[in-house]
Scaffold this active site. Structure first.
Site, PDB file in Angstrom:
ATOM      1  N   TYR A 143      -3.797  -4.096 -11.256  1.00  0.00           N
ATOM      2  CA  TYR A 143      -2.575  -3.407 -11.107  1.00  0.00           C
ATOM      3  C   TYR A 143      -1.225  -4.078 -11.691  1.00  0.00           C
ATOM      4  O   TYR A 143      -0.696  -3.506 -12.588  1.00  0.00           O
ATOM      5  CB  TYR A 143      -2.120  -2.988  -9.562  1.00  0.00           C
ATOM      6  CG  TYR A 143      -0.926  -2.297  -9.298  1.00  0.00           C
ATOM      7  CD1 TYR A 143      -0.380  -1.024  -9.992  1.00  0.00           C
ATOM      8  CD2 TYR A 143       0.278  -2.852  -8.828  1.00  0.00           C
ATOM      9  CE1 TYR A 143       0.741  -0.472  -9.810  1.00  0.00           C
ATOM     10  CE2 TYR A 143       1.272  -2.366  -8.664  1.00  0.00           C
ATOM     11  CZ  TYR A 143       1.642  -1.203  -9.208  1.00  0.00           C
ATOM     12  OH  TYR A 143       2.795  -0.527  -8.866  1.00  0.00           O
TER      13      TYR A 143
HETATM   14  O1  LIG Z   1       6.199  -3.682  -4.728  1.00  0.00           O
HETATM   15  C1  LIG Z   1       5.297  -3.614  -5.197  1.00  0.00           C
HETATM   16  O2  LIG Z   1       5.269  -4.397  -6.223  1.00  0.00           O
HETATM   17  C2  LIG Z   1       4.118  -2.985  -4.640  1.00  0.00           C
HETATM   18  O3  LIG Z   1       4.371  -2.564  -3.452  1.00  0.00           O
HETATM   19  C3  LIG Z   1       3.384  -2.016  -2.786  1.00  0.00           C
HETATM   20  O4  LIG Z   1       2.314  -3.104  -2.621  1.00  0.00           O
HETATM   21  P1  LIG Z   1       2.400  -4.177  -1.500  1.00  0.00           P
HETATM   22  O5  LIG Z   1       3.534  -4.866  -1.401  1.00  0.00           O
HETATM   23  O6  LIG Z   1       0.943  -4.859  -1.512  1.00  0.00           O
HETATM   24  O7  LIG Z   1       2.211  -3.021  -0.149  1.00  0.00           O
HETATM   25  P2  LIG Z   1       1.339  -2.611   0.939  1.00  0.00           P
HETATM   26  O8  LIG Z   1       0.011  -2.391   0.172  1.00  0.00           O
HETATM   27  O9  LIG Z   1       1.745  -1.682   1.721  1.00  0.00           O
HETATM   28  O10 LIG Z   1       1.290  -3.885   1.681  1.00  0.00           O
HETATM   29  C4  LIG Z   1       2.431  -4.463   2.673  1.00  0.00           C
HETATM   30  C5  LIG Z   1       1.926  -5.707   3.066  1.00  0.00           C
HETATM   31  O11 LIG Z   1       0.918  -5.601   4.208  1.00  0.00           O
HETATM   32  C6  LIG Z   1      -0.172  -6.512   4.115  1.00  0.00           C
HETATM   33  N1  LIG Z   1      -1.329  -5.695   4.478  1.00  0.00           N
HETATM   34  C7  LIG Z   1      -1.985  -4.734   3.727  1.00  0.00           C
HETATM   35  C8  LIG Z   1      -3.230  -4.142   4.327  1.00  0.00           C
HETATM   36  C9  LIG Z   1      -3.829  -4.755   5.504  1.00  0.00           C
HETATM   37  O12 LIG Z   1      -4.827  -4.098   5.987  1.00  0.00           O
HETATM   38  N2  LIG Z   1      -3.217  -5.719   6.089  1.00  0.00           N
HETATM   39  C10 LIG Z   1      -1.781  -6.149   5.688  1.00  0.00           C
HETATM   40  O13 LIG Z   1      -1.500  -7.165   6.265  1.00  0.00           O
HETATM   41  C11 LIG Z   1      -0.165  -6.754   2.508  1.00  0.00           C
HETATM   42  O14 LIG Z   1      -0.694  -8.042   2.469  1.00  0.00           O
HETATM   43  C12 LIG Z   1       1.279  -6.665   1.890  1.00  0.00           C
HETATM   44  O15 LIG Z   1       1.650  -8.084   2.483  1.00  0.00           O
HETATM   45  C13 LIG Z   1       2.589  -0.724  -3.698  1.00  0.00           C
HETATM   46  O16 LIG Z   1       1.407  -0.525  -3.016  1.00  0.00           O
HETATM   47  C14 LIG Z   1       2.705  -1.202  -4.902  1.00  0.00           C
HETATM   48  O17 LIG Z   1       2.031   0.045  -5.618  1.00  0.00           O
HETATM   49  C15 LIG Z   1       3.959  -1.640  -5.469  1.00  0.00           C
HETATM   50  O18 LIG Z   1       3.976  -1.661  -6.630  1.00  0.00           O
END
Ligand SMILES: O=C(O)[C@H]1O[C@H](OP(=O)(O)OP(=O)(O)OC[C@H]2O[C@@H](n3ccc(=O)[nH]c3=O)[C@H](O)[C@@H]2O)[C@H](O)[C@@H](O)[C@@H]1O
Length: 441
Positions: free
Chosen positions: A255
């Site tokens: 991504y």
């Molecule tokens: O700002 C960005 O660049 C990105 O933000 C999000 O990606 P992300 O920050 O990974 O958001 P989430 O998927 O909501 O995860 C948030 C946090 O929760 C954590 N997480 C996720 C899933 C899980 O089961 N457990 C967990 O602790 C992830 O590692 C992360 O630190 C979006 O999904 C992307 O499309 C976007 O581009």
């Protein structure tokens, strides 16, 4: 949306220019196939009737018959986007700004989370807005339809159901309306899903983006473009806070790699064709009407359903944190990027259109542990937590935006802290699913 006549609807997919109508081989083949079906009927006496129908069909319903299309537009009575003249009228009327100083904006990904909010905000302040979205099934399509009916329709934003890879459709839209700006938010989002469906990222974030840029650069007065990049381009960069000058050549996910590629592709189109392009690096955007694939959203659902949630940790219990940014702050940043964008100069221009890359974050990272604590407080429920070592799934340990450039370029100042923002999200979530899905709780 359902074609009334398969032959007609097929012809309707052929790009045509007035006086240059030339059916593609496949269309002719299709018509022949349809005729052959009838001819093979045992009753050969049907021959004259078929011949007569054929003549009548082309005489009365051929796309090239009576009304001459403007700049190559199709004017058949049925199209894949409804009755053509009504469709065109609605599209043009939605595109009209309230005053002559207003912008005319095409928003791609208009029924997406950021797209819906941004479209409504643009329309409310008086800009003309046309939405484009393919309503794909990456997550619950009902939520997309609800955003359309509850937010976009009510604000008077007309949404075209179609794909950014459909160059015929793009040409048709750009032929109908002279847009001043394109807010390009259509994308395959989500970091972890790239391991499941890698090609969807190439199709939307690379192929689709290039297709859109090709369409934009072909317009005589090309609109300025503002588009969604991502904080994920910083990848394994460990220098914080992340500044636009930091290295972005170590993506941790496909991504992120496609978003980074998008930035390079945009630069090339700016350099060659003088397109004005602003890439906004969004940082974990959250809020009402958000995306169900994001952690804050599915944690809420799982806590309510008393399901276990996995909280990621780094090596040696290292904190995983995100610079969660509230939707309204991001929307303000998008609108400001539109307002401050220079015009595209086009490739004939002496000056190059500008190229900007700007962080839109909250500049105050919060750990996933704290995110869960806030949700527990708001939901008045204890989460069933399982702390696990962050898998190598594309996630990174920390994001943290330096927003100095956004302040200078856009006058951007994020206002919402995570607790207040999640309060608004939870309120929305409870309302929305109480009405729609009481049983799933
Ligand atoms: O700002 C960005 O660049 C990105 O933000 C999000 O990606 P992300 O920050 O990974 O958001 P989430 O998927 O909501 O995860 C948030 C946090 O929760 C954590 N997480 C996720 C899933 C899980 O089961 N457990 C967990 O602790 C992830 O590692 C992360 O630190 C979006 O999904 C992307 O499309 C976007 O581009």
């Amino acid at each position: 949306m359902i074609p009334l006549n398969p032959i007609l609807s097929h012809i309707d997919n052929i790009p045509s220019t007035a006086g240059k109508f030339k059916p593609e081989k496949s269309s002719v083949c299709y018509i022949h196939h349809r005729l052959r079906f009838h001819i093979s009927h045992p009753k050969l006496t049907l021959w004259p009737i078929i011949f007569l129908s054929f003549i009548l069909f082309f005489f009365f319903l051929s796309p090239t018959s009576t009304t001459a299309p403007r700049r190559g537009l199709r004017t058949t009575t049925t199209t894949s986007h409804g009755g053509s003249s009504r469709w065109e009228t609605r599209l043009k009327s939605s595109a009209k700004p309230r005053s002559c100083t207003g912008h005319t904006v095409l928003v791609t990904g208009a029924v997406g989370f950021i797209g819906a909010h941004a479209s409504v905000a643009l329309k409310r302040r008086g800009d003309g807005v046309v939405g484009l979205d393919n309503f794909n099934r990456y997550y619950d399509v009902n939520l997309k339809h609800s955003r359309k009916s509850k937010l976009l329709d009510r604000a008077g934003v007309f949404v075209v159901e179609g794909d950014i890879n459909d160059d015929v459709l793009l040409r048709r839209i750009f032929d109908l309306v002279q847009f001043t700006h394109v807010l390009h938010l259509a994308a395959q989002a989500g970091v972890r899903y790239a391991m499941i469906n890698p090609n969807s990222y190439i199709k939307s974030n690379i192929d689709g983006f290039v297709n859109l840029l090709e369409a934009v650069k072909s317009i005589t007065e090309p609109p300025a473009m503002v588009w969604a990049s991502s904080s994920s381009v910083y990848g394994l960069n460990s220098k914080v806070p992340f500044s636009e000058k930091d290295r972005t050549d170590q993506p941790a996910s496909l991504y992120a790699a496609t978003k980074k590629a998008g930035e390079e592709i945009a630069h090339a189109y700016n350099h060659i064709y003088g397109l004005s392009i602003t890439g906004l690096r969004f940082f974990t955007v959250y809020g009402p009407w958000g995306r169900p694939d994001m952690a804050y959203f599915f944690f809420t659902k799982d806590i309510l359903n008393r399901k276990e949630i996995s909280i990621f940790e780094g090596d040696n219990h290292g904190t995983i944190a995100r610079d969660f940014t509230y939707i309204d702050d991001v929307v303000k940043g998008c609108l400001s990027a539109i307002d401050t964008a220079n015009k595209s100069s086009g490739n004939g221009g002496k000056k190059k259109g500008e190229f900007r890359i700007i962080n839109l974050g909250n500049t105050s990272p919060v750990s996933v542990h704290k995110l869960v604590r806030i949700l527990e407080k708001l939901l008045k429920m204890k989460a069933k937590k399982k702390v696990v070592l962050m898998p190598r799934n594309g996630d990174v340990a920390l994001t943290h935006a330096n927003i100095s450039l956004a302040r200078i370029e856009l006058g951007y100042e994020p206002r919402m802290d995570l607790e207040m923002g999640l309060k608004k999200f939870v309120k929305w979530y409870l309302d929305y699913y109480d009405v729609k899905k009481k049983s799933s709780w």
